[in-house]
Design an enzyme around this catalytic site. Structure first.
Site, PDB file in Angstrom:
ATOM      1  N   MET A   1      52.526  41.334  42.011  1.00  0.00           N
ATOM      2  CA  MET A   1      53.557  41.254  43.038  1.00  0.00           C
ATOM      3  C   MET A   1      54.895  40.666  42.588  1.00  0.00           C
ATOM      4  O   MET A   1      55.791  40.539  43.426  1.00  0.00           O
ATOM      5  CB  MET A   1      53.020  40.458  44.235  1.00  0.00           C
ATOM      6  CG  MET A   1      51.811  41.090  44.892  1.00  0.00           C
ATOM      7  SD  MET A   1      51.147  40.139  46.282  1.00  0.00           S
ATOM      8  CE  MET A   1      52.487  40.229  47.465  1.00  0.00           C
ATOM      9  N   GLU A   2      55.048  40.312  41.309  1.00  0.00           N
ATOM     10  CA  GLU A   2      56.295  39.661  40.890  1.00  0.00           C
ATOM     11  C   GLU A   2      56.921  40.179  39.601  1.00  0.00           C
ATOM     12  O   GLU A   2      58.135  40.067  39.401  1.00  0.00           O
ATOM     13  CB  GLU A   2      56.080  38.140  40.714  1.00  0.00           C
ATOM     14  CG  GLU A   2      55.709  37.383  41.949  1.00  0.00           C
ATOM     15  CD  GLU A   2      54.202  37.363  42.203  1.00  0.00           C
ATOM     16  OE1 GLU A   2      53.810  37.185  43.360  1.00  0.00           O
ATOM     17  OE2 GLU A   2      53.428  37.529  41.221  1.00  0.00           O
TER      18      GLU A   2
ATOM     19  N   GLU B   1      48.398  29.127  39.393  1.00  0.00           N
ATOM     20  CA  GLU B   1      48.819  29.807  38.169  1.00  0.00           C
ATOM     21  C   GLU B   1      49.661  28.930  37.251  1.00  0.00           C
ATOM     22  O   GLU B   1      49.852  29.271  36.082  1.00  0.00           O
ATOM     23  CB  GLU B   1      49.592  31.084  38.527  1.00  0.00           C
ATOM     24  CG  GLU B   1      48.730  32.129  39.218  1.00  0.00           C
ATOM     25  CD  GLU B   1      49.514  33.336  39.705  1.00  0.00           C
ATOM     26  OE1 GLU B   1      48.905  34.411  39.851  1.00  0.00           O
ATOM     27  OE2 GLU B   1      50.731  33.202  39.945  1.00  0.00           O
TER      28      GLU B   1
ATOM     29  N   ILE C   1      46.811  44.776  46.600  1.00  0.00           N
ATOM     30  CA  ILE C   1      46.120  46.068  46.618  1.00  0.00           C
ATOM     31  C   ILE C   1      44.608  45.865  46.701  1.00  0.00           C
ATOM     32  O   ILE C   1      43.983  45.364  45.776  1.00  0.00           O
ATOM     33  CB  ILE C   1      46.472  46.895  45.364  1.00  0.00           C
ATOM     34  CG1 ILE C   1      47.994  47.055  45.233  1.00  0.00           C
ATOM     35  CG2 ILE C   1      45.793  48.264  45.419  1.00  0.00           C
ATOM     36  CD1 ILE C   1      48.672  47.705  46.419  1.00  0.00           C
TER      37      ILE C   1
ATOM     38  N   ASP D   1      40.954  40.558  39.395  1.00  0.00           N
ATOM     39  CA  ASP D   1      40.233  41.534  40.213  1.00  0.00           C
ATOM     40  C   ASP D   1      40.571  42.920  39.688  1.00  0.00           C
ATOM     41  O   ASP D   1      41.414  43.061  38.805  1.00  0.00           O
ATOM     42  CB  ASP D   1      40.631  41.408  41.693  1.00  0.00           C
ATOM     43  CG  ASP D   1      42.123  41.654  41.899  1.00  0.00           C
ATOM     44  OD1 ASP D   1      42.500  42.824  42.063  1.00  0.00           O
ATOM     45  OD2 ASP D   1      42.905  40.690  41.879  1.00  0.00           O
TER      46      ASP D   1
ATOM     47  N   GLY E   1      45.788  42.489  39.137  1.00  0.00           N
ATOM     48  CA  GLY E   1      44.677  43.396  39.409  1.00  0.00           C
ATOM     49  C   GLY E   1      44.591  44.443  38.316  1.00  0.00           C
ATOM     50  O   GLY E   1      45.591  45.065  37.961  1.00  0.00           O
TER      51      GLY E   1
END
Length: 232
Positions: free
Chosen positions: A173-174, A12, A152, A197, A78
């Site tokens: 997640m962050e 990233e 997820i 995704d 996501g």
């Protein structure tokens, strides 16, 4: 102006890092910070590591060491909004935790004691991001981004998020941990991520296949946003 940029994973940040001129590296607390100029603009790029603790630790170190004026959180996410597909962009107007539950004491789901229910992104940064999206002719959605310490990819976890946050456009997640730190330091932030995704039962396969696509798209957005902000 100095702009702080935060990504969790090597994939990233690598494209942005390679474009930083006069680059210097600070390694501290499990994080790496790359300082220099991106298109002539002073930047500090953090590779934080994955998850809320890593993100919060890295964001705190970045703010203390480099003192950026604003924070951009980049990377992959996501997709939850029905119009999103791989490579599309999401921009936060707010970030919330999807895995915090202190409702037994009267707090909203996702809210921690002593904190707002959600962390609002800076209006000017959001507007600048939307200007870049329009100029680049990208498909994008602005809205609530939710964060938690889980990738997820199952129907049960996805259904729980959709139930608790039906308005959420993306999950990762962050971002909320970074937003939380920015709130504490009173530093403006925005989350600008690309979809890798759609958080379904095949999301782990999609993520592995399309992370590079998301990285290219998020890098393109951040480069343009940095230049836009520098112009004022």
């Amino acid at each position: 102006m100095k702009i702080g940029i935060i990504g969790a994973m090597e994939e990233e940040v690598t494209l942005l890092r390679d474009k930083i001129e006069n680059r210097q590296t600070i390694t501290i607390g499990g994080s790496e910070i790359y300082t220099g100029q991106l298109h002539g603009v002073d930047v500090a790029l953090l590779k934080s590591g994955i998850g809320k603790v890593a993100a919060a630790t890295g964001a705190t170190l970045l703010l203390e060491r480099c003192q950026p004026d604003v924070i951009i959180n980049t990377g992959s996410a996501g997709g939850l909004a029905p119009t999103l597909k791989v490579g599309d962009i999401v921009v936060s107007d707010e970030a919330r935790y999807h895995d915090a539950d202190v409702t037994a004491f009267g707090y909203e789901y996702g809210q921690l004691p002593g904190c707002p229910a959600g962390f609002k992104a800076d209006d000017k940064l959001v507007a600048a991001a939307e200007d870049c999206i329009k100029a680049l002719d990208l498909n994008a959605v602005r809205g609530l981004i939710v964060s938690g310490d889980a990738f997820i990819n199952g129907s049960v976890a996805l259904a729980k998020i959709r139930h608790n946050f039906p308005q959420a456009i993306a999950v990762e997640m962050e971002a909320t941990a970074i937003a939380h730190v920015c709130h504490n330091f009173k530093v403006p932030f925005v989350v600008v991520r690309a979809i890798s995704d759609v958080a379904d039962q095949q999301s782990h396969l999609s993520f592995e296949e399309f992370l590079a696509v998301a990285a290219r798209q998020s890098t393109l957005m951040v480069e343009n946003l940095v230049q836009n902000l520098a112009r004022g």
